[in-house]
Motif scaffolding. Structure first.
Motif: not given
Length: 159
Positions: A91-96
């Motif tokens: 929702d508010d951030t992206d990650t791997t």
């Protein structure tokens, strides 16, 4: 039914191999063995300097995901264990996230989760789900990327 584990490494033209992979059904793609994926990573992946670890990235136009919130960016061979590099859009951030290959390709639907904090510091659990169709498309992207890397010069001469 075509055995992709053999067909992928036969001495046939790269254009024919691409045509075969694009026409494979879901069950045929899911029949690809771990040994075949390991061979793909070792033959065309980038080797980390001074180690036996490999990284195999799929180009952005060939990457596949679950059509919802995640995409598989590639494979990672670290200390003899294969894992998937998974990009997750929250929702508010992206990650791997690194997901073990054995967990991802089990028979049932894969349901991964990641713990994040919201604005107030509350722990939230975010999920990413892969069914059989999405898993098959991920394998297709690996095979197509392998052929395009391995036979790059032959494919560019045919254009």
């Amino acid at each position: 039914m075509i055995d992709v584990n053999i067909e992928l490494f036969k001495r046939t033209s790269p254009v024919k191999k691409i045509e075969i992979i694009e026409n494979l059904k879901q069950d045929e793609l899911l029949g690809i063995s771990k040994e075949t994926i390991l061979r793909i990573v070792k033959e065309t992946g980038r080797r980390n300097t001074g180690s036996r670890n490999y990284e195999f990235y799929v180009t952005p136009e060939r990457r596949r995901g679950n059509d919802w919130n995640s995409i598989i960016e590639g494979l990672w061979l670290y200390k003899g264990k294969l894992s998937l590099i998974t990009y997750i859009q929250l929702d508010d951030t992206d990650t791997t996230v690194i997901v073990p290959l054995n967990d991802f390709f089990k028979e049932e639907t894969f349901r991964g989760s990641i713990k994040t904090e919201d604005f107030y510091g509350n722990i939230q659990t975010e999920y990413f789900v892969y069914g059989k169709r999405a898993k098959a498309e991920v394998i297709r992207s690996f095979c197509l990327e392998y052929i395009n890397i391995k036979y790059k010069s032959k494919l560019s001469n045919n254009e």
